[in-house]
Motif scaffolding. Sequence first.
Motif, short mmCIF file in Angstrom:
data_model
loop_
_atom_site.label_atom_id
_atom_site.label_comp_id
_atom_site.label_asym_id
_atom_site.label_seq_id
_atom_site.Cartn_x
_atom_site.Cartn_y
_atom_site.Cartn_z
N LEU A 16 15.12 -41.36 4.24
CA LEU A 16 15.68 -40.09 3.80
C LEU A 16 15.35 -39.87 2.33
O LEU A 16 15.51 -40.78 1.52
N GLU A 17 14.91 -38.67 2.01
CA GLU A 17 14.69 -38.28 0.64
C GLU A 17 15.96 -37.55 0.19
O GLU A 17 16.41 -36.63 0.87
N ILE A 18 16.53 -37.99 -0.92
CA ILE A 18 17.72 -37.34 -1.46
C ILE A 18 17.37 -36.81 -2.84
O ILE A 18 16.91 -37.56 -3.70
N CYS A 19 17.58 -35.52 -3.03
CA CYS A 19 17.27 -34.87 -4.29
C CYS A 19 18.54 -34.23 -4.84
O CYS A 19 19.22 -33.50 -4.12
N ALA A 20 18.86 -34.52 -6.09
CA ALA A 20 19.93 -33.83 -6.81
C ALA A 20 19.23 -32.91 -7.80
O ALA A 20 18.31 -33.34 -8.50
N TYR A 21 19.64 -31.64 -7.84
CA TYR A 21 18.96 -30.71 -8.73
C TYR A 21 19.95 -29.71 -9.32
O TYR A 21 21.05 -29.53 -8.81
N GLY A 22 19.52 -29.09 -10.41
CA GLY A 22 20.35 -28.11 -11.08
C GLY A 22 19.65 -27.55 -12.29
O GLY A 22 18.45 -27.76 -12.48
N THR A 23 20.40 -26.85 -13.14
CA THR A 23 19.86 -26.23 -14.34
C THR A 23 20.40 -26.95 -15.57
O THR A 23 21.62 -26.99 -15.78
N ALA A 24 19.48 -27.49 -16.38
CA ALA A 24 19.87 -28.18 -17.61
C ALA A 24 20.15 -27.14 -18.70
O ALA A 24 19.38 -26.20 -18.87
N VAL A 25 21.27 -27.32 -19.39
CA VAL A 25 21.66 -26.38 -20.45
C VAL A 25 22.20 -27.13 -21.66
O VAL A 25 22.63 -28.29 -21.55
N ARG A 26 22.17 -26.44 -22.78
CA ARG A 26 22.92 -26.88 -23.95
C ARG A 26 24.15 -26.00 -24.01
O ARG A 26 24.07 -24.79 -23.78
N ALA A 27 25.27 -26.60 -24.28
CA ALA A 27 26.53 -25.86 -24.31
C ALA A 27 27.40 -26.38 -25.44
O ALA A 27 27.29 -27.55 -25.83
N ARG A 28 28.25 -25.51 -25.91
CA ARG A 28 29.21 -25.94 -26.94
C ARG A 28 30.60 -25.53 -26.49
O ARG A 28 30.80 -24.53 -25.80
N ARG A 29 31.57 -26.36 -26.85
CA ARG A 29 32.97 -26.08 -26.51
C ARG A 29 33.44 -24.88 -27.32
O ARG A 29 33.15 -24.76 -28.51
N ILE A 30 34.14 -23.98 -26.66
CA ILE A 30 34.69 -22.80 -27.31
C ILE A 30 36.00 -23.20 -27.98
O ILE A 30 36.89 -23.75 -27.34
N SER A 68 28.01 -30.14 -13.13
CA SER A 68 28.92 -29.19 -12.51
C SER A 68 28.23 -28.46 -11.36
O SER A 68 27.08 -28.05 -11.49
N THR A 69 28.95 -28.30 -10.27
CA THR A 69 28.42 -27.50 -9.16
C THR A 69 28.66 -26.02 -9.40
O THR A 69 28.16 -25.18 -8.65
N MET A 70 29.40 -25.69 -10.45
CA MET A 70 29.68 -24.29 -10.78
C MET A 70 28.51 -23.70 -11.56
O MET A 70 27.70 -24.42 -12.13
N ASN A 71 28.46 -22.37 -11.62
CA ASN A 71 27.39 -21.69 -12.36
C ASN A 71 27.72 -21.49 -13.83
O ASN A 71 26.86 -21.10 -14.61
N ASP A 72 28.96 -21.75 -14.19
CA ASP A 72 29.36 -21.67 -15.58
C ASP A 72 30.20 -22.90 -15.90
O ASP A 72 30.44 -23.73 -15.03
N LEU A 73 30.62 -23.00 -17.12
CA LEU A 73 31.38 -24.17 -17.55
C LEU A 73 32.60 -23.68 -18.33
O LEU A 73 32.49 -23.33 -19.50
N PRO A 74 33.76 -23.61 -17.69
CA PRO A 74 34.96 -23.11 -18.36
C PRO A 74 35.22 -23.87 -19.67
O PRO A 74 35.08 -25.09 -19.74
N GLY A 75 35.55 -23.10 -20.70
CA GLY A 75 35.83 -23.69 -22.01
C GLY A 75 34.59 -23.98 -22.82
O GLY A 75 34.68 -24.53 -23.91
N HIS A 76 33.42 -23.60 -22.29
CA HIS A 76 32.15 -23.84 -22.98
C HIS A 76 31.31 -22.56 -22.98
O HIS A 76 31.44 -21.74 -22.08
N GLN A 77 30.46 -22.45 -23.98
CA GLN A 77 29.49 -21.36 -24.01
C GLN A 77 28.10 -21.98 -23.89
O GLN A 77 27.74 -22.89 -24.66
N VAL A 78 27.33 -21.49 -22.94
CA VAL A 78 25.95 -21.95 -22.79
C VAL A 78 25.15 -21.33 -23.93
O VAL A 78 25.13 -20.11 -24.09
N THR A 79 24.50 -22.16 -24.73
CA THR A 79 23.73 -21.67 -25.86
C THR A 79 22.23 -21.67 -25.59
O THR A 79 21.49 -20.97 -26.27
#
Length: 110
Positions: free
Chosen positions: A93-107, A4-15
């Motif tokens: 060209l160097e292409i890097c995909a990056y982000g924050t790995a999380v564990r999440a559970r569906r609410i 997800s490009t979003m900072n949160d995940l609707p319908g999920h809780q980051v644990t």
Amino acid sequence: MILSTMNDLPGHQVTEVLGDVFGLTVVVRAPASQIEAGLRTFFGGGEARGLAGQLHEGRLEARRRLREAAGELGADAVLAMRFETSELREGGLEICAYGTAVRARRIEEP
């Protein structure tokens, strides 16, 4: 695995936040793509489809590697996913995909 490009995940809780992850690939421009791009620049207009195709494939590969790195940490999702592209001296060209790995559970909804 949700990317997800979003900072949160609707319908999920980051644990748990597992940390930053990335997937990296290098795309070396094919000579034919470089010639096509040069001609289009010189004569004006149009998309350099060969180069665009290479960049698309490079982003898919970087994203695949990001997903793999997150999976190795036991992540359910990667939040705030972004791409970064850097030009290399040798014409690649160097292409890097990056982000924050999380564990999440569906609410569960009542």
